[in-house]
Design an enzyme around this catalytic site. Sequence first.
Site, mmCIF file in Angstrom:
data_model
loop_
_atom_site.group_PDB
_atom_site.id
_atom_site.type_symbol
_atom_site.label_atom_id
_atom_site.label_comp_id
_atom_site.label_asym_id
_atom_site.label_seq_id
_atom_site.Cartn_x
_atom_site.Cartn_y
_atom_site.Cartn_z
ATOM 1 N N SER A 51 -9.732 53.584 7.074
ATOM 2 C CA SER A 51 -8.348 53.343 6.629
ATOM 3 C C SER A 51 -7.752 52.143 7.357
ATOM 4 O O SER A 51 -6.650 51.708 7.042
ATOM 5 C CB SER A 51 -7.501 54.594 6.882
ATOM 6 O OG SER A 51 -7.596 54.960 8.255
ATOM 7 N N HIS A 78 -15.818 55.326 19.391
ATOM 8 C CA HIS A 78 -15.044 56.540 19.706
ATOM 9 C C HIS A 78 -15.908 57.652 20.272
ATOM 10 O O HIS A 78 -15.506 58.816 20.273
ATOM 11 C CB HIS A 78 -14.292 57.019 18.452
ATOM 12 C CG HIS A 78 -13.256 56.040 17.986
ATOM 13 N ND1 HIS A 78 -12.675 56.099 16.747
ATOM 14 C CD2 HIS A 78 -12.728 54.951 18.595
ATOM 15 C CE1 HIS A 78 -11.806 55.107 16.619
ATOM 16 N NE2 HIS A 78 -11.831 54.381 17.725
HETATM 17 N N1 APR Z 1 -16.837 55.776 0.579
HETATM 18 C C1 APR Z 1 -16.079 54.822 1.195
HETATM 19 N N2 APR Z 1 -14.845 55.048 1.704
HETATM 20 C C2 APR Z 1 -14.358 56.302 1.566
HETATM 21 C C3 APR Z 1 -15.072 57.351 0.934
HETATM 22 C C4 APR Z 1 -16.359 57.044 0.433
HETATM 23 N N3 APR Z 1 -17.104 57.982 -0.185
HETATM 24 N N4 APR Z 1 -14.291 58.484 0.962
HETATM 25 C C5 APR Z 1 -13.146 58.141 1.603
HETATM 26 N N5 APR Z 1 -13.179 56.840 1.950
HETATM 27 C C6 APR Z 1 -12.184 56.047 2.675
HETATM 28 C C7 APR Z 1 -10.756 56.506 2.490
HETATM 29 O O1 APR Z 1 -10.168 55.845 1.376
HETATM 30 C C8 APR Z 1 -10.114 56.052 3.804
HETATM 31 O O2 APR Z 1 -9.621 54.727 3.688
HETATM 32 O O3 APR Z 1 -12.467 56.216 4.045
HETATM 33 C C9 APR Z 1 -11.272 56.064 4.806
HETATM 34 C C10 APR Z 1 -11.185 57.191 5.810
HETATM 35 O O4 APR Z 1 -10.060 56.949 6.609
HETATM 36 P P1 APR Z 1 -9.767 57.925 7.851
HETATM 37 O O5 APR Z 1 -9.892 59.330 7.405
HETATM 38 O O6 APR Z 1 -8.482 57.442 8.456
HETATM 39 O O7 APR Z 1 -10.978 57.670 8.851
HETATM 40 P P2 APR Z 1 -11.142 56.459 9.863
HETATM 41 O O8 APR Z 1 -10.608 55.186 9.292
HETATM 42 O O9 APR Z 1 -12.566 56.443 10.293
HETATM 43 O O10 APR Z 1 -10.230 56.919 11.112
HETATM 44 C C11 APR Z 1 -10.273 56.104 12.251
HETATM 45 O O11 APR Z 1 -8.969 57.776 13.428
HETATM 46 O O12 APR Z 1 -8.548 60.003 13.838
HETATM 47 C C12 APR Z 1 -9.145 58.854 14.354
HETATM 48 O O13 APR Z 1 -10.920 58.786 15.876
HETATM 49 C C13 APR Z 1 -10.619 59.070 14.533
HETATM 50 O O14 APR Z 1 -12.411 57.465 14.241
HETATM 51 C C14 APR Z 1 -11.264 58.025 13.624
HETATM 52 C C15 APR Z 1 -10.161 56.989 13.468
#
Ligand code: APR
Length: 246
Positions: A187, A119
């Site tokens: 997620s 990204h």
């Molecule tokens: N360790 C491991 N996992 C964690 C922790 C932690 N300390 N804290 C939170 N999480 C998990 C949450 O449970 C969740 O499943 O990390 C995940 C974060 O999910 P998102 O906020 O949706 O982030 P991400 O999956 O990277 O989003 C994907 O969406 O908005 C777009 O471009 C953006 O790259 C991003 C993409």
Amino acid sequence: MEPERKVAELIAKSENGFVALTGAGISAESGIPTFRGENGLWKKYKPEELATFQAFVSNPRLVWEWYSWRLERVLKATPNKAHKVIAELERRGYVKAVITQNVDDLHERAGSRNVVHLHGRIDEARCLGCGKIERLSEPPSNLPPKCGCGEIMRPNVVWFGEPLRQEDMDYAVRLCMRHDVLVIGTSSVVYPAASLPYYSKEMGKIVVEINPESTPLSPIADITIRKKAGLAFERIATILKEEGFL
Ligand code: APR
């Protein structure tokens, strides 16, 4: 057997080694907000107002103010235990690459070398005219920043509705077809990144999920560690050291 011990054994014995597929959760313990958690960025801001090309065209200054604020948080953050252990596993040959959805550079600052930023990167700006990419060691002083060619520059990140760089996605798919995969802190709802572990599964590779919460990927994971990444990797590293693999 505790899941961390199972994962440590798999890492030590993996035929082709692992790749790490990471999301915002791996940087949460470094103080960088995730997107969809209870304090997630998308709880406070509307992605369509800040993370789309249309939003940028209609208000480049506002979008740059938001990315500058995020960049400042990234620059103040430091890699956590999970970033560091993954870099150590790469140095020792157990991890072959990191495929990240994150736009921060914490994997690189932890020492990871082979990192694919699906990204883009928040510490880069790209010219809308000539395509030149500039590294940002601090937020730009003028918003929106101008390129030497006279055109305005945008954050070098992939916005909603934009395609990923094809060469990045092709490489990521090849990596996941060849290697077992550690899916950490995502997620698993944003495609095409979320499709990657299914390529590993298709090829009979092992899929490990490390996330305190379950996700749509959980049902197909061979092993899940329902813990924060920092804690999980602390334990995995301890076990690998005890067994003489690290
Ligand atoms: N360790 C491991 N996992 C964690 C922790 C932690 N300390 N804290 C939170 N999480 C998990 C949450 O449970 C969740 O499943 O990390 C995940 C974060 O999910 P998102 O906020 O949706 O982030 P991400 O999956 O990277 O989003 C994907 O969406 O908005 C777009 O471009 C953006 O790259 C991003 C993409």
